[in-house]
Each structure stands twice: as C-alpha cells, then as structure tokens.
Design a protein around this motif. Sequence first.
Motif, mmCIF file in Angstrom:
data_model
loop_
_atom_site.group_PDB
_atom_site.id
_atom_site.type_symbol
_atom_site.label_atom_id
_atom_site.label_comp_id
_atom_site.label_asym_id
_atom_site.label_seq_id
_atom_site.Cartn_x
_atom_site.Cartn_y
_atom_site.Cartn_z
ATOM 1 N N GLN A 1 0.845 -1.185 0.000
ATOM 2 C CA GLN A 1 0.000 0.000 0.000
ATOM 3 C C GLN A 1 0.883 1.240 0.000
ATOM 4 O O GLN A 1 1.824 1.347 0.766
ATOM 5 C CB GLN A 1 -0.913 0.017 1.233
ATOM 6 C CG GLN A 1 -1.859 1.183 1.297
ATOM 7 C CD GLN A 1 -2.987 1.068 0.275
ATOM 8 O OE1 GLN A 1 -3.051 0.109 -0.486
ATOM 9 N NE2 GLN A 1 -3.848 2.056 0.245
ATOM 10 N N VAL A 2 0.559 2.171 -0.881
ATOM 11 C CA VAL A 2 1.330 3.401 -0.964
ATOM 12 C C VAL A 2 0.952 4.335 0.173
ATOM 13 O O VAL A 2 -0.231 4.515 0.474
ATOM 14 C CB VAL A 2 1.072 4.097 -2.313
ATOM 15 C CG1 VAL A 2 1.808 5.433 -2.371
ATOM 16 C CG2 VAL A 2 1.500 3.196 -3.457
ATOM 17 N N GLN A 3 1.953 4.925 0.793
ATOM 18 C CA GLN A 3 1.719 5.906 1.860
ATOM 19 C C GLN A 3 2.439 7.194 1.531
ATOM 20 O O GLN A 3 3.597 7.172 1.089
ATOM 21 C CB GLN A 3 2.190 5.360 3.204
ATOM 22 C CG GLN A 3 1.351 4.211 3.728
ATOM 23 C CD GLN A 3 1.751 3.780 5.114
ATOM 24 O OE1 GLN A 3 2.930 3.761 5.443
ATOM 25 N NE2 GLN A 3 0.774 3.464 5.942
ATOM 26 N N LEU A 4 1.757 8.308 1.750
ATOM 27 C CA LEU A 4 2.321 9.638 1.516
ATOM 28 C C LEU A 4 2.240 10.427 2.813
ATOM 29 O O LEU A 4 1.167 10.482 3.440
ATOM 30 C CB LEU A 4 1.533 10.366 0.422
ATOM 31 C CG LEU A 4 1.309 9.626 -0.896
ATOM 32 C CD1 LEU A 4 0.431 10.458 -1.824
ATOM 33 C CD2 LEU A 4 2.635 9.319 -1.568
ATOM 34 N N VAL A 5 3.334 11.049 3.203
ATOM 35 C CA VAL A 5 3.362 11.827 4.437
ATOM 36 C C VAL A 5 3.965 13.192 4.145
ATOM 37 O O VAL A 5 5.156 13.290 3.813
ATOM 38 C CB VAL A 5 4.164 11.110 5.532
ATOM 39 C CG1 VAL A 5 4.179 11.964 6.803
ATOM 40 C CG2 VAL A 5 3.576 9.734 5.824
ATOM 41 N N CYS A 95 -0.203 16.185 -0.885
ATOM 42 C CA CYS A 95 0.417 15.540 -2.034
ATOM 43 C C CYS A 95 -0.419 14.325 -2.402
ATOM 44 O O CYS A 95 -1.129 13.754 -1.569
ATOM 45 C CB CYS A 95 1.869 15.161 -1.779
ATOM 46 S SG CYS A 95 2.134 13.911 -0.522
ATOM 47 N N ALA A 96 -0.360 13.965 -3.663
ATOM 48 C CA ALA A 96 -1.165 12.874 -4.187
ATOM 49 C C ALA A 96 -0.357 12.109 -5.224
ATOM 50 O O ALA A 96 0.582 12.646 -5.814
ATOM 51 C CB ALA A 96 -2.447 13.414 -4.809
ATOM 52 N N ALA A 97 -0.752 10.852 -5.456
ATOM 53 C CA ALA A 97 -0.005 10.015 -6.388
ATOM 54 C C ALA A 97 -0.927 9.039 -7.099
ATOM 55 O O ALA A 97 -1.979 8.658 -6.582
ATOM 56 C CB ALA A 97 1.095 9.242 -5.654
ATOM 57 N N ASP A 98 -0.499 8.659 -8.290
ATOM 58 C CA ASP A 98 -1.203 7.606 -9.017
ATOM 59 C C ASP A 98 -0.196 6.931 -9.944
ATOM 60 O O ASP A 98 0.820 7.532 -10.308
ATOM 61 C CB ASP A 98 -2.368 8.184 -9.829
ATOM 62 C CG ASP A 98 -3.408 7.130 -10.143
ATOM 63 O OD1 ASP A 98 -4.462 7.138 -9.475
ATOM 64 O OD2 ASP A 98 -3.161 6.292 -11.030
ATOM 65 N N TYR A 113 -6.066 11.020 -8.981
ATOM 66 C CA TYR A 113 -5.054 10.504 -8.058
ATOM 67 C C TYR A 113 -5.696 9.562 -7.051
ATOM 68 O O TYR A 113 -6.698 9.905 -6.424
ATOM 69 C CB TYR A 113 -4.365 11.657 -7.337
ATOM 70 C CG TYR A 113 -3.651 12.604 -8.272
ATOM 71 C CD1 TYR A 113 -4.325 13.651 -8.871
ATOM 72 C CD2 TYR A 113 -2.294 12.437 -8.566
ATOM 73 C CE1 TYR A 113 -3.684 14.509 -9.748
ATOM 74 C CE2 TYR A 113 -1.641 13.306 -9.429
ATOM 75 C CZ TYR A 113 -2.354 14.330 -10.019
ATOM 76 O OH TYR A 113 -1.708 15.183 -10.881
ATOM 77 N N LYS A 114 -5.076 8.413 -6.899
ATOM 78 C CA LYS A 114 -5.629 7.398 -6.003
ATOM 79 C C LYS A 114 -5.133 7.545 -4.570
ATOM 80 O O LYS A 114 -5.871 7.284 -3.630
ATOM 81 C CB LYS A 114 -5.262 5.999 -6.525
ATOM 82 C CG LYS A 114 -5.798 4.860 -5.681
ATOM 83 C CD LYS A 114 -5.460 3.520 -6.302
ATOM 84 C CE LYS A 114 -6.016 2.374 -5.466
ATOM 85 N NZ LYS A 114 -5.710 1.057 -6.072
ATOM 86 N N TYR A 115 -3.881 7.953 -4.414
ATOM 87 C CA TYR A 115 -3.262 7.967 -3.083
ATOM 88 C C TYR A 115 -3.059 9.404 -2.613
ATOM 89 O O TYR A 115 -2.616 10.252 -3.387
ATOM 90 C CB TYR A 115 -1.924 7.231 -3.121
ATOM 91 C CG TYR A 115 -2.047 5.818 -3.614
ATOM 92 C CD1 TYR A 115 -1.680 5.481 -4.915
ATOM 93 C CD2 TYR A 115 -2.553 4.818 -2.787
ATOM 94 C CE1 TYR A 115 -1.814 4.187 -5.382
ATOM 95 C CE2 TYR A 115 -2.688 3.523 -3.243
ATOM 96 C CZ TYR A 115 -2.315 3.208 -4.540
ATOM 97 O OH TYR A 115 -2.460 1.928 -4.992
#
Length: 126
Positions: A1-5, A95-98, A113-115
Amino acid sequence: QVQLVESGGGSVQAGGSLRLSCAVSGYTYRTYYMGWFRQAPGKEREGVASIDADGSTRYADDVKGRFTTSKDNAKNTLYLQMNSLKPEDTAMYYCAADLRRARGGRWYSEVEYKYWGQGTQVTVSS
C-alpha cells in the motif's frame, strides 16, 4: 500500500518561503505521477502542481514563477518549494499520487489521483 506523508508546513509572512516535503513509501516511487493540491476553508480542493514519472512539471497559473516542484528519487521524496508567498496561498496542502498519467491532461483534478497524504497547513499572514 502506498503511503504519503507531508511535512514542512507552517506560518510565514507574505513574501516569505516554505518548502513542503512528501515522503513516499510502499511501492516503486519512480513510476508514480505526483501532484500537489491545496484546500482553503470554504473552497474546493485545487491542483497546484504536478510532476510526471519522467520529471515533467506543470503548475497552476497563480503559482507559476513562485512555486517549484521536484523529486529526489534516492530519498523517495517529493518537494514543493514555495517562494513569494501571498495570504491567498493559505490552505491545507496535500500531495497525491497515481500509477497512471492523468487522463486528458487533467493533472489538476483530484479524481485523477488514487493515493493521498494527510495534508500540512500553510498560513501566510499579511
């Protein structure tokens, strides 16, 4: 699972600078398309900047020339350097990521963006 902090938010006077960081973990960081968003009280979340897997960047018109996004692949970290800050930049920044490029060039749309990170508050006083 992707985590963004996210980190690096704070309070600053108009004209000042802040650098936000977004630490990424959980997957192959280099393959992600990343974005920065912000949401001010009573307003919708809006796209601020994006950076593709190949390093290409895009910016919202009202931050062009003031904000710069970059990434350090070795540290799995995304940055947003914010200069010449204005009171209207006050918001929670995310912040976001896909894994895939935003459809139709809509890098500024949160649905692309999913994450997502939890956000960091930026307050600019006049």
